[in-house]
Design a protein around this motif. Sequence first.
Motif, short mmCIF file in Angstrom:
data_model
loop_
_atom_site.label_atom_id
_atom_site.label_comp_id
_atom_site.label_asym_id
_atom_site.label_seq_id
_atom_site.Cartn_x
_atom_site.Cartn_y
_atom_site.Cartn_z
N ARG A 171 4.96 -8.33 -4.75
CA ARG A 171 5.60 -7.94 -6.06
C ARG A 171 6.48 -6.80 -6.14
O ARG A 171 6.34 -5.93 -5.11
CB ARG A 171 4.20 -7.25 -7.04
N SER A 172 7.49 -6.80 -6.98
CA SER A 172 8.59 -5.84 -6.85
C SER A 172 8.21 -4.65 -7.90
O SER A 172 8.71 -3.70 -7.77
CB SER A 172 9.86 -6.56 -7.21
N ASP A 173 7.41 -4.90 -8.89
CA ASP A 173 7.13 -4.21 -9.99
C ASP A 173 6.02 -3.19 -9.73
O ASP A 173 5.24 -3.63 -8.89
CB ASP A 173 7.14 -4.94 -11.23
N ALA A 174 5.73 -2.49 -10.70
CA ALA A 174 4.46 -1.58 -10.64
C ALA A 174 3.26 -2.26 -10.89
O ALA A 174 3.16 -2.45 -12.21
CB ALA A 174 4.68 -0.42 -11.48
N SER A 175 2.70 -2.89 -10.08
CA SER A 175 1.42 -3.80 -10.28
C SER A 175 0.26 -3.19 -9.99
O SER A 175 -0.06 -3.00 -8.82
CB SER A 175 1.94 -5.05 -9.79
N GLY A 176 -0.79 -3.36 -11.06
CA GLY A 176 -2.18 -3.31 -10.77
C GLY A 176 -2.87 -4.08 -9.62
O GLY A 176 -3.52 -3.65 -9.08
N THR A 177 -2.34 -5.41 -9.59
CA THR A 177 -2.70 -6.18 -8.61
C THR A 177 -2.19 -5.76 -7.19
O THR A 177 -3.09 -5.83 -6.28
CB THR A 177 -1.98 -7.79 -8.74
N THR A 178 -1.19 -5.47 -7.19
CA THR A 178 -0.74 -4.68 -5.88
C THR A 178 -1.68 -3.60 -5.40
O THR A 178 -2.01 -3.58 -4.44
CB THR A 178 0.84 -4.50 -6.10
N LYS A 179 -1.84 -2.86 -6.46
CA LYS A 179 -2.59 -1.36 -6.16
C LYS A 179 -4.13 -1.93 -5.40
O LYS A 179 -4.37 -1.43 -4.55
CB LYS A 179 -2.69 -0.51 -7.21
N ASN A 180 -4.58 -2.74 -6.17
CA ASN A 180 -6.03 -3.12 -5.79
C ASN A 180 -5.85 -4.03 -4.36
O ASN A 180 -6.63 -3.84 -3.55
CB ASN A 180 -6.57 -4.27 -6.74
N PHE A 181 -4.81 -4.57 -4.23
CA PHE A 181 -4.66 -5.34 -3.20
C PHE A 181 -4.50 -4.49 -1.69
O PHE A 181 -5.17 -4.84 -0.67
CB PHE A 181 -3.38 -6.39 -3.22
N VAL A 182 -3.64 -3.69 -1.92
CA VAL A 182 -3.29 -2.66 -0.94
C VAL A 182 -4.36 -1.61 -0.48
O VAL A 182 -4.75 -1.13 0.39
CB VAL A 182 -1.95 -1.97 -0.86
N THR A 183 -5.31 -1.22 -1.60
CA THR A 183 -6.28 -0.62 -1.40
C THR A 183 -7.24 -1.05 -0.51
O THR A 183 -8.00 -0.05 0.26
CB THR A 183 -6.92 -0.16 -2.75
N LEU A 184 -7.60 -2.30 -0.48
CA LEU A 184 -8.44 -2.74 0.63
C LEU A 184 -7.82 -2.76 2.07
O LEU A 184 -8.67 -2.06 2.75
CB LEU A 184 -8.23 -4.33 0.40
N PHE A 185 -6.50 -2.32 2.18
CA PHE A 185 -6.14 -2.10 3.56
C PHE A 185 -6.21 -0.53 3.68
O PHE A 185 -6.47 -0.17 4.84
CB PHE A 185 -4.70 -2.66 3.62
N THR A 186 -5.81 0.16 2.78
CA THR A 186 -5.59 1.83 3.10
C THR A 186 -7.22 2.10 3.08
O THR A 186 -7.24 3.22 3.63
CB THR A 186 -5.12 2.44 1.95
N LYS A 187 -8.43 1.30 2.70
CA LYS A 187 -9.52 1.84 2.86
C LYS A 187 -10.03 1.41 4.13
O LYS A 187 -10.97 2.17 4.88
CB LYS A 187 -10.62 1.27 1.72
N THR A 188 -9.91 0.32 4.67
CA THR A 188 -10.37 -0.21 5.92
C THR A 188 -9.70 -0.28 6.90
O THR A 188 -10.09 -0.56 8.18
CB THR A 188 -10.82 -1.67 5.55
N ASN A 189 -8.23 0.12 6.66
CA ASN A 189 -7.32 0.07 8.17
C ASN A 189 -6.38 1.27 7.80
O ASN A 189 -5.04 1.12 8.05
CB ASN A 189 -6.52 -1.17 8.24
N SER A 190 -6.87 2.47 7.69
CA SER A 190 -6.14 3.39 7.56
C SER A 190 -5.39 4.13 8.45
O SER A 190 -4.35 4.69 8.46
CB SER A 190 -7.00 4.77 6.90
N ASP A 191 -5.69 3.31 9.76
CA ASP A 191 -4.80 3.88 10.81
C ASP A 191 -3.43 3.21 10.76
O ASP A 191 -2.54 3.56 11.54
CB ASP A 191 -5.70 3.55 12.20
N VAL A 192 -3.39 2.09 10.17
CA VAL A 192 -2.00 1.28 10.14
C VAL A 192 -1.57 1.45 8.86
O VAL A 192 -0.44 1.87 8.52
CB VAL A 192 -2.37 -0.19 10.23
N TRP A 193 -2.46 1.57 7.61
CA TRP A 193 -1.77 1.95 6.27
C TRP A 193 -2.19 3.19 6.13
O TRP A 193 -3.25 3.70 5.17
CB TRP A 193 -2.73 0.72 5.39
#
Length: 379
Positions: free
Chosen positions: A191-213
Amino acid sequence: MKISKTIKIAAAAIAFAAFAAQSAFASGVSIQAGGSSFDATLLNTCKVAWQNSTGNTFTYNSSDSGTGQKNEDAGIFDANFSDSGYVPAKSSVINIPLVMAPIAVIYNLPGSKDLYLSEKTLSDIFAGKVTKWNDSEIAADNNQVISSIVYAKNADGSVKKDSKGAPVVLRTVQTRRYYTLPNQTIHLVVRSDASGTTKNFVTLFTKTNSDVWTKPADKTFANVFPGQINGAGNIGRIQAYSGSTGVAAGLNATPYSIGYAETSYATGKLRTAFLGNANGDFAGPTAANTSAFVAGATLSSTGLYQFNYKTTAPGAYILGIVSYALVDTAKTGANAAAMTSFLKYVASPACANSVSSYAAESGPVADYVNSLLAKLPTN
């Protein structure tokens, strides 16, 4: 098995007629809402039965969750929708966790084989660490014994749930998988826009792979992507589109691509991936698997979901989300009452369960949602 949308709408209309008989509200009112494109399919399907039963009309202005939040703060429309809760500018605005649904990982690959991705592999793909479809990580996920969950069913064919709203497990099935993936570059569609879908999607990564994200989760993918999104290796490989419709169009137009959106956007040549969870099984983006994931969440003091991405619930689909209706409880009058009626219908099983992959809240959360809906005007 696919059920005719016409049959679903007819059944919903009958269900709503019984629901409407319990409430009194003006007819001939036109109401509007806007925001999340993730909700567009559900809202535009369910409005048909509601309009036929009430004589009112509902118009949805699909854009993105960021716009929905800004609209609500500015008093635009009768309500708005967002896939991520927020702190509103007005104290009278509440976040109502109306329905749950999965974010599908959608891909465009030749053939008809299903794609299985562990959480780490998915993270590495979208972080730009895995850039080829035949990478050893993806190969390992798709050439092994896969465990999947089968849920118990009620007499009417619906999934049986426990008191917490989690589906009841009937059995676990194990299948040996073989899949030789192509030696092709992975094209990311985001997504290019400010998307809640994107925030939920990347939150998975920032919570479980915080060394990368390492950057904070954000509604804009470019703001949280590890490294340089416009780096030499990413120019042309990562494509950004506005709205879920744009993402679906980009995926359909780009062979060997992968992206994310609500499951109804996986049309044409597009398919949805199965994701691994901490229980050790793989789950697809279904309403039941989303229920298994959401049942393990907690509610914050402000009524927002706090998801447990390491839940060991069998069959949990780790990209399940809850979409919020943003409503100003201070509004009164015919429009406010009509919007209350519509939101109550959307929250009901007659609406939320009528569209594939969406599901009504159940268990204690359903009681909480009803308590919030009770704060809205009815006349």
